[in-house]
Write an enzyme that holds these catalytic residues in place. Structure first.
Site, PDB file in Angstrom:
ATOM      1  N   ASP A   1       0.838  -1.205   0.000  1.00 33.04           N
ATOM      2  CA  ASP A   1       0.000   0.000   0.000  1.00 33.04           C
ATOM      3  C   ASP A   1       0.868   1.249   0.000  1.00 33.04           C
ATOM      4  OD1 ASP A   1      -2.237  -1.608   0.151  1.00 33.04           O
ATOM      5  OD2 ASP A   1      -2.423  -1.427   2.323  1.00 33.04           O
TER       6      ASP A   1
ATOM      7  N   ASP B   1      -0.413  -3.295  -4.521  1.00 32.76           N
ATOM      8  CA  ASP B   1      -1.736  -3.429  -3.909  1.00 32.76           C
ATOM      9  C   ASP B   1      -2.446  -2.084  -3.962  1.00 32.76           C
ATOM     10  OD1 ASP B   1      -3.899  -4.601  -2.717  1.00 32.76           O
ATOM     11  OD2 ASP B   1      -2.950  -4.996  -0.806  1.00 32.76           O
TER      12      ASP B   1
ATOM     13  N   ASP C   1      -5.533   2.791   1.569  1.00 31.29           N
ATOM     14  CA  ASP C   1      -6.354   1.773   2.221  1.00 31.29           C
ATOM     15  C   ASP C   1      -6.626   2.111   3.682  1.00 31.29           C
ATOM     16  OD1 ASP C   1      -6.334   0.379  -0.121  1.00 31.29           O
ATOM     17  OD2 ASP C   1      -5.497  -1.468   0.701  1.00 31.29           O
TER      18      ASP C   1
ATOM     19  N   ARG D   1     -11.759  -0.165  -7.316  1.00 31.28           N
ATOM     20  CA  ARG D   1     -11.616   0.391  -5.972  1.00 31.28           C
ATOM     21  C   ARG D   1     -11.287   1.883  -6.008  1.00 31.28           C
ATOM     22  NH1 ARG D   1      -8.413  -4.354  -2.505  1.00 31.28           N
ATOM     23  NH2 ARG D   1      -9.764  -6.076  -3.184  1.00 31.28           N
TER      24      ARG D   1
END
Length: 519
Positions: free
Chosen positions: A161, A190, A194, A243
């Site tokens: 992340d 990734d 997040d 996302r």
């Protein structure tokens, strides 16, 4: 005595030498390069000011950032860390100290509070190094680039992340950032932004997220619904598979963002999440809003968006696109003030304002980017003369609302209301007793210190609460009594359950939030 002083003096010299060697430059408290004030949900829960009022430190290595954190008097001592240059694996090492909890090969903001990290000078680039925020609160990250963070291959950092938040994080403002990867999960990357495991009151503003398989998520799984109250505004999401963001539970406010070349799915509201989607510009993309890859529904309220060359999938068991003619299936009340640019000008406004090293400009809400005020002595400090309703009321409680994540029960509840509504952070839901009087409690699994309560009535019911008593439910001790809603203070008390007993009212009370604070 002389020997003790000499030892301490030499120890200080050694520490200073080590900090200089690792790239730390100390300065007296001064105006920071950080600009503006927090917006969106980061203004709630006491607000987000980062390291305002603390010492300013210049860092040119990752180790120097850790040194600055570890050199504070405590884990909550405010600090502004100005970063210039490239932060990478070669210059980012673990540093030990009582005021920090750091690690190699990642910028670790763990178990700390009141920190600003801001890029200055020729710019700050975190190259293959992620920023990890854990068990922390009141954090500002501004004007930096984070790129090519990997979870597999070599080197790896932060689980892949770019910025990752998890485990009881509160009040983060991420502003004027560039977060980018060079591919998807198959290439080792990734998420770019997040939030997991009880992360709340976060704003991502004026940032660029691009060239990644995953933009970011809220909630690590369908059962991780402890996150929320996240604002995304004036960001560019470009060349991303999915996302943008993924919301599992909680509330998200998505406004004035530009979405371009979203390949598979965009705003994915699922597992009970509710998204308010205002005046965004979507173009050359697919399935930019809906519930995808699950049969656990999410919800959305849409206003003023433009869908330019957007394609939509057909509904299926695990596919529920909002389009081709998106309509609202919920309502989401927003507790802060904000100004909306017209969706038609969003691409140009975002192009002129978003990203690191782009002038730190912001929109005035009328499609006109504004430069930061160069005369602002410290833009992170609230102006005491500023009537902006986003500024925290000086009479409001300060710190973390302990009711979030706690339990609740009561003597009775009217139809359509719930005990849990008083601790969900949502002013549009509420609890009412079955009559004109009753009790409502907040409870914890272990003893918790409380000294202040804020009772917030639902809109339209203000003034209905008459007399009340606040009781330690464990001992039945009356902590204080009074009348009307608002902030209630009493001597600091350790307890497992605190009960508000409403003994009279002018109608049926409707309590939207029963907030509890340590101070």
């Amino acid at each position: 005595m002389r020997r003790s002083f000499a030892l301490r003096f030499h120890a200080v010299l050694a520490l200073l030498a080590m900090m200089v060697a690792t790239g730390v430059v100390l300065s007296m408290p001064e105006a920071s390069a950080a600009t503006g004030s927090a917006t969106g949900y980061a203004t709630q829960n006491g607000g987000t000011t980062g390291g305002a009022g603390g010492q300013t430190v210049r860092a040119t290595t990752g180790t120097a950032i850790h040194e600055a954190l570890c050199g504070r008097a405590s884990e909550s001592t405010p600090i502004i860390i100005e970063v210039e240059g490239t932060i990478n694996h070669g210059n980012t090492s673990k540093v030990s100290g009582d005021s920090c909890n750091t690690a190699d090969d990642v910028i670790e903001l763990k178990q700390i509070s009141n920190v600003t990290i801001v890029g200055v000078g020729s710019g700050a680039v975190f190259d293959q190094i992620g920023i990890h925020i854990r068990e922390a609160n009141n954090i500002i990250i501004q004007n930096v680039t984070v790129r090519n963070v990997k979870k597999s291959g070599s080197p790896t950092s932060n689980g892949g992340d770019a910025i990752g938040m998890e485990s009881d994080v509160r009040n983060v403002w991420a502003d004027h950032l560039t977060l980018e990867a060079s591919g998807g999960e198959d290439e080792g990357f990734d998420g770019l932004f997040d939030m997991k495991n009880n992360t709340q009151y976060v704003t991502l503003s004026y940032s660029i997220l691009r060239n990644s398989g995953r933009g970011g998520l809220v909630g690590s799984s369908e059962s991780d619904r402890s996150n929320g109250f996240v604002t995304y505004h004036h960001n560019l999401y470009e060349n991303i598979d999915s996302r943008t963001p993924l919301l599992r539970g909680g509330i998200g406010h998505v406004y004035n963002n530009h979405f371009a070349n979203i390949h598979e799915s965009g705003i994915n509201s699922r597992a009970g999440a509710r998204a308010r989607v205002d005046n965004n510009y979507f173009e050359d993309s697919k399935d930019v809003l809906g519930t995808f890859y699950t049969d656990e529904a999410g919800y959305w309220q849409v206003n003023g968006n433009i869908f330019d060359n957007v394609t939509w999938s057909s509904p299926g068991d695990e596919t529920n696109p909002a389009g081709p003619d998106p309509e609202s299936n919920t309502t989401v009340d927003i507790p802060y003030s904000y100004s909306l640019d017209d969706a038609s000008c969003v691409p140009s406004v975002v192009s002129e304002t978003a990203g690191a090293n782009n002038g730190m400009r912001e929109s005035d809400g009328n499609c006109s980017p504004q430069n930061p005020d160069p005369n602002d002595p410290d833009p992170n400090d609230p102006d005491p003369n500023d009537p902006d309703p986003n500024d925290p009321d000086p009479n409001d409680p300060v710190g973390t609302n302990l009711s979030l994540g706690a339990g609740s029960d009561g003597s009775s509840k009217a139809g359509g209301t719930s005990y849990g509504n008083v601790r969900d952070g949502d002013m549009s839901t509420y609890w009412s007793p079955s009559g004109s009087t009753g009790s409502i409690s907040i409870k914890w699994d272990s003893a918790t210190t409380v000294s202040r309560v804020n009772i917030r009535e639902a809109s339209g019911s203000e003034g209905s609460i008459g007399s009340w008593r606040l009781v330690d439910a464990d001992t039945r001790t009356v902590l204080t009594s009074g009348s009307g809603a608002g902030v209630i203070t009493f001597p600091s008390t350790s307890l497992r359950k605190i009960t508000l007993e409403i003994t009279s009212s002018t109608g049926t009370p409707r309590i939207a939030e029963y907030e509890t604070y340590a101070g």
